[in-house]
Design an enzyme around this catalytic site. Structure first.
Site: not given
Ligand code: 5GP
Length: 182
Positions: A105-106, A109, A158, A171
């Site tokens: 996963e990137d 959170d 963010f 991206r």
């Protein structure tokens, strides 16, 4: 936190490409040692994990038989805060039973997406299951899901770049950036 309505521009660089590359190589080293002589299915969560995963698999040692697969998910609720309910848009193609799986996963959170996917994939009886996450925001954690290979812990701000987007944008950036209201 709502990000989607704001007009945002790039702020400062949180993680420069050199630091990311170094860390990716370290993680690949760990994976290479742990899975030497084994077959492992590296499953990326689209689209955010694509850049990280592409770099990662290319620096895993040849002694590991690496297979690549992907899943696409969307979380219910608004696009920036996940509710925990995850809709599978695309499942992995590989039959997971008896395979070593590494889910990539990137960013973690709240952890809701990852813990949902872990629970789902564990029902398929893989030989082993590990998670590999580039970024973790520990302050936001709601669901328990262990990260086996972690890139960086970051504060609750963010970020975009290196696979991470804002409304589909940024991206492709090689560094990881903070965004600011513009
Ligand atoms: P969670 O761990 O809350 O279930 O959700 C993780 C997902 O939230 C990530 O895959 C990503 O799509 C999104 N996300 C969370 N924080 C950020 C961030 O700082 N930047 C970007 N671009 N996406 C984020």
């Amino acid at each position: 936190m709502t990000w989607i309505n704001a007009s945002l521009k790039l702020g400062d660089i949180l993680l420069p490409r050199e630091r990311i590359n170094e860390r990716v190589a370290e993680i690949a080293g760990d994976i290479s040692r742990e899975y030497a002589g084994e077959r492992v299915v590296v499953v990326g969560v689209l689209k955010g994990a694509v850049i990280f995963m592409a770099d990662l698999v290319r620096v895993i040692d040849d002694s590991v038989d690496v297979r690549m697969d992907f899943m696409a998910v969307s979380s219910y609720g608004d696009s920036s805060t996940s509710s925990g309910a995850v809709k599978i848009i695309k499942d992995m193609d590989t039959f997971a039973e008896d395979e070593h799986i590494i889910l990539v996963e990137d960013i973690m959170d709240t952890g809701l997406t990852l813990s949902y996917l872990k629970e789902m994939l564990m029902t398929r009886n893989p030989r082993s299951f590990k998670t590999c996450v580039l970024l973790e925001k520990p302050e936001r954690k709601k669901a328990e899901c262990a990260i086996d290979y972690r890139g960086f812990e970051i504060p609750d701000k963010f970020v975009v770049g290196y696979g991470l987007d804002y409304a589909g944008k940024w991206r492709n950036l090689s560094d990881i950036w903070h965004v600011v209201e513009g």
